[in-house]
Design a protein around this motif. Structure first.
Motif, PDB file in Angstrom:
ATOM      1  N   PHE A  63       2.535  10.198  -3.487  1.00 32.45           N
ATOM      2  CA  PHE A  63       1.542  11.230  -3.787  1.00 32.45           C
ATOM      3  C   PHE A  63       0.693  10.849  -4.991  1.00 32.45           C
ATOM      4  CE2 PHE A  63       0.193  15.270  -5.677  1.00 32.45           C
ATOM      5  CZ  PHE A  63      -0.406  15.863  -4.581  1.00 32.45           C
ATOM      6  N   GLU A  64       1.304  10.204  -5.967  1.00 32.08           N
ATOM      7  CA  GLU A  64       0.579   9.788  -7.173  1.00 32.08           C
ATOM      8  C   GLU A  64      -0.109   8.432  -7.011  1.00 32.08           C
ATOM      9  OE1 GLU A  64      -0.027  11.474  -9.933  1.00 32.08           O
ATOM     10  OE2 GLU A  64       1.024  13.210  -9.106  1.00 32.08           O
ATOM     11  N   HIS A  65      -0.042   7.870  -5.812  1.00 28.38           N
ATOM     12  CA  HIS A  65      -0.716   6.611  -5.471  1.00 28.38           C
ATOM     13  C   HIS A  65      -0.230   5.448  -6.331  1.00 28.38           C
ATOM     14  CE1 HIS A  65      -3.951   8.531  -2.949  1.00 28.38           C
ATOM     15  NE2 HIS A  65      -3.366   9.558  -3.534  1.00 28.38           N
ATOM     16  N   ILE A  66       1.064   5.410  -6.599  1.00 28.86           N
ATOM     17  CA  ILE A  66       1.656   4.292  -7.338  1.00 28.86           C
ATOM     18  C   ILE A  66       1.954   3.201  -6.319  1.00 28.86           C
ATOM     19  CG2 ILE A  66       3.594   3.559  -8.756  1.00 28.86           C
ATOM     20  CD1 ILE A  66       3.650   6.450  -9.826  1.00 28.86           C
ATOM     21  N   ARG A  67       1.330   2.073  -6.503  1.00 31.71           N
ATOM     22  CA  ARG A  67       1.267   1.031  -5.481  1.00 31.71           C
ATOM     23  C   ARG A  67       2.638   0.490  -5.068  1.00 31.71           C
ATOM     24  NH1 ARG A  67      -2.667  -1.633  -3.041  1.00 31.71           N
ATOM     25  NH2 ARG A  67      -2.480  -3.842  -2.672  1.00 31.71           N
ATOM     26  N   GLY A 100       5.425   3.591  -4.404  1.00 35.61           N
ATOM     27  CA  GLY A 100       5.011   4.473  -3.318  1.00 35.61           C
ATOM     28  C   GLY A 100       4.786   3.735  -2.020  1.00 35.61           C
ATOM     29  N   ALA A 101       5.172   2.464  -1.962  1.00 33.08           N
ATOM     30  CA  ALA A 101       4.936   1.646  -0.771  1.00 33.08           C
ATOM     31  C   ALA A 101       5.744   2.150   0.422  1.00 33.08           C
ATOM     32  CB  ALA A 101       5.291   0.192  -1.070  1.00 33.08           C
ATOM     33  N   ARG A 102       5.235   1.819   1.606  1.00 32.31           N
ATOM     34  CA  ARG A 102       5.868   2.306   2.836  1.00 32.31           C
ATOM     35  C   ARG A 102       7.246   1.700   3.079  1.00 32.31           C
ATOM     36  NH1 ARG A 102       0.658   0.728   5.000  1.00 32.31           N
ATOM     37  NH2 ARG A 102      -0.723   2.497   4.799  1.00 32.31           N
ATOM     38  N   ASP A 155       0.846  -1.189   0.000  1.00 31.62           N
ATOM     39  CA  ASP A 155       0.000   0.000   0.000  1.00 31.62           C
ATOM     40  C   ASP A 155       0.882   1.239   0.000  1.00 31.62           C
ATOM     41  OD1 ASP A 155      -2.213  -1.612   0.127  1.00 31.62           O
ATOM     42  OD2 ASP A 155      -2.343  -1.527   2.313  1.00 31.62           O
ATOM     43  N   PHE A 156       0.456   2.231  -0.750  1.00 34.90           N
ATOM     44  CA  PHE A 156       1.239   3.463  -0.807  1.00 34.90           C
ATOM     45  C   PHE A 156       1.084   4.243   0.487  1.00 34.90           C
ATOM     46  CE2 PHE A 156      -2.831   3.979  -2.901  1.00 34.90           C
ATOM     47  CZ  PHE A 156      -3.389   5.034  -2.198  1.00 34.90           C
ATOM     48  N   ALA A 157       2.093   5.016   0.805  1.00 39.61           N
ATOM     49  CA  ALA A 157       2.054   5.846   2.001  1.00 39.61           C
ATOM     50  C   ALA A 157       1.118   7.022   1.762  1.00 39.61           C
ATOM     51  CB  ALA A 157       3.449   6.338   2.350  1.00 39.61           C
ATOM     52  N   ILE A 158       0.375   7.383   2.785  1.00 41.33           N
ATOM     53  CA  ILE A 158      -0.535   8.519   2.692  1.00 41.33           C
ATOM     54  C   ILE A 158       0.282   9.779   2.972  1.00 41.33           C
ATOM     55  CG2 ILE A 158      -2.642   9.556   3.576  1.00 41.33           C
ATOM     56  CD1 ILE A 158      -3.064   6.853   2.209  1.00 41.33           C
ATOM     57  N   VAL A 159       0.409  10.629   1.974  1.00 45.28           N
ATOM     58  CA  VAL A 159       1.215  11.848   2.117  1.00 45.28           C
ATOM     59  C   VAL A 159       0.373  13.094   1.882  1.00 45.28           C
ATOM     60  CG1 VAL A 159       3.422  10.770   1.601  1.00 45.28           C
ATOM     61  CG2 VAL A 159       2.017  11.605  -0.258  1.00 45.28           C
ATOM     62  N   ASP A 160      -0.902  13.006   2.192  1.00 44.99           N
ATOM     63  CA  ASP A 160      -1.778  14.171   2.059  1.00 44.99           C
ATOM     64  C   ASP A 160      -1.749  14.977   3.346  1.00 44.99           C
ATOM     65  OD1 ASP A 160      -2.442  13.097  -0.365  1.00 44.99           O
ATOM     66  OD2 ASP A 160      -4.285  12.158   0.341  1.00 44.99           O
ATOM     67  N   GLY A 161      -2.146  16.210   3.261  1.00 46.78           N
ATOM     68  CA  GLY A 161      -2.301  17.048   4.443  1.00 46.78           C
ATOM     69  C   GLY A 161      -0.994  17.561   5.000  1.00 46.78           C
ATOM     70  N   VAL A 162      -1.057  17.896   6.291  1.00 47.21           N
ATOM     71  CA  VAL A 162       0.078  18.518   6.965  1.00 47.21           C
ATOM     72  C   VAL A 162       1.243  17.542   7.089  1.00 47.21           C
ATOM     73  CG1 VAL A 162       0.821  19.596   9.133  1.00 47.21           C
ATOM     74  CG2 VAL A 162      -1.448  20.069   8.230  1.00 47.21           C
ATOM     75  N   GLY A 163       0.964  16.271   7.379  1.00 47.45           N
ATOM     76  CA  GLY A 163       2.032  15.279   7.500  1.00 47.45           C
ATOM     77  C   GLY A 163       2.829  15.148   6.216  1.00 47.45           C
ATOM     78  N   GLY A 164       2.140  15.141   5.092  1.00 43.46           N
ATOM     79  CA  GLY A 164       2.824  15.061   3.807  1.00 43.46           C
ATOM     80  C   GLY A 164       3.676  16.278   3.526  1.00 43.46           C
ATOM     81  N   MET A 187      11.639  11.487  -4.542  1.00 44.86           N
ATOM     82  CA  MET A 187      11.118  10.531  -5.519  1.00 44.86           C
ATOM     83  C   MET A 187      10.091   9.600  -4.866  1.00 44.86           C
ATOM     84  SD  MET A 187      13.224   7.794  -7.812  1.00 44.86           S
ATOM     85  CE  MET A 187      13.509   6.716  -6.420  1.00 44.86           C
ATOM     86  N   PHE A 188      10.397   9.074  -3.680  1.00 40.68           N
ATOM     87  CA  PHE A 188       9.437   8.215  -2.985  1.00 40.68           C
ATOM     88  C   PHE A 188       8.175   8.991  -2.632  1.00 40.68           C
ATOM     89  CE2 PHE A 188      13.243   5.639  -1.327  1.00 40.68           C
ATOM     90  CZ  PHE A 188      13.215   4.842  -2.461  1.00 40.68           C
ATOM     91  N   PHE A 189       8.347  10.244  -2.231  1.00 37.72           N
ATOM     92  CA  PHE A 189       7.188  11.072  -1.919  1.00 37.72           C
ATOM     93  C   PHE A 189       6.315  11.252  -3.160  1.00 37.72           C
ATOM     94  CE2 PHE A 189       4.986  15.106  -1.665  1.00 37.72           C
ATOM     95  CZ  PHE A 189       4.405  15.034  -0.410  1.00 37.72           C
ATOM     96  N   PHE A 190       6.930  11.500  -4.299  1.00 37.00           N
ATOM     97  CA  PHE A 190       6.179  11.668  -5.541  1.00 37.00           C
ATOM     98  C   PHE A 190       5.376  10.415  -5.862  1.00 37.00           C
ATOM     99  CE2 PHE A 190       6.044  10.862 -10.133  1.00 37.00           C
ATOM    100  CZ  PHE A 190       5.208  11.899 -10.529  1.00 37.00           C
ATOM    101  N   PHE A 191       6.019   9.255  -5.757  1.00 36.54           N
ATOM    102  CA  PHE A 191       5.311   8.012  -6.054  1.00 36.54           C
ATOM    103  C   PHE A 191       4.159   7.782  -5.074  1.00 36.54           C
ATOM    104  CE2 PHE A 191       9.390   6.398  -8.120  1.00 36.54           C
ATOM    105  CZ  PHE A 191       8.938   6.713  -9.388  1.00 36.54           C
TER     106      PHE A 191
END
Length: 130
Positions: free
Chosen positions: A80-84, A87-89, A15-24, A74-78
């Motif tokens: 953010f774009e929900h690339i499985r 963008g994994a944790r 699962d991709f990391a959730i990087v939305d909001g203030v944490g992201g 780069m990991f943040f971008f992946f």
């Protein structure tokens, strides 16, 4: 929430990391600051350092910060774009482990190898004197 971070299933899933909001924003800012530290430390090492061993150490630290800053962005971008997969944790976990190992080797270089190389140079100069 903190117990979720301690579970291996949290880190080892695709699962991709959730990087939305203030944490992201905080995570992205941290990676960007690492990149800036790397750029500025490279400039300082090249232009401001006279000692060749400290220059080498500064360039090595700059390489660490630039590389890890770019990889983090780069990991943040992946994520953010929900690339499985990309963008994994677990990439963030590998990034952290790699950063710590690289940093320990750099500290070892500064604490052990630089004094040894300086002493070797002083011996060489002393032998050439006679």
């Amino acid at each position: 929430m903190i117990t979720t971070f301690l579970k291996p299933s949290y880190w080892l899933s695709f699962d991709f990391a959730i990087v939305d909001g203030v944490g992201g924003k905080i995570v992205f800012t941290g990676f960007f600051i690492l990149l800036l530290i790397g750029i500025f430390s490279r400039i300082a090492a090249v232009h401001k350092t006279e000692d060749r061993y400290m220059k080498e150490a500064g360039l090595r630290f700059a390489k660490l910060f630039i590389t890890m800053g770019l990889l983090g962005i780069m990991f943040f971008f992946f994520s953010f774009e929900h690339i499985r997969f990309f963008g994994a944790r677990f990439w963030y976990l590998l990034w952290l482990i790699g950063s710590v190992i690289w940093f320990v080797y750099l500290v070892r270089f500064v604490k052990k190898e630089i004094p040894y190389k300086r002493a070797r140079d002083l011996e060489r100069v002393a032998k050439l004197k006679y």
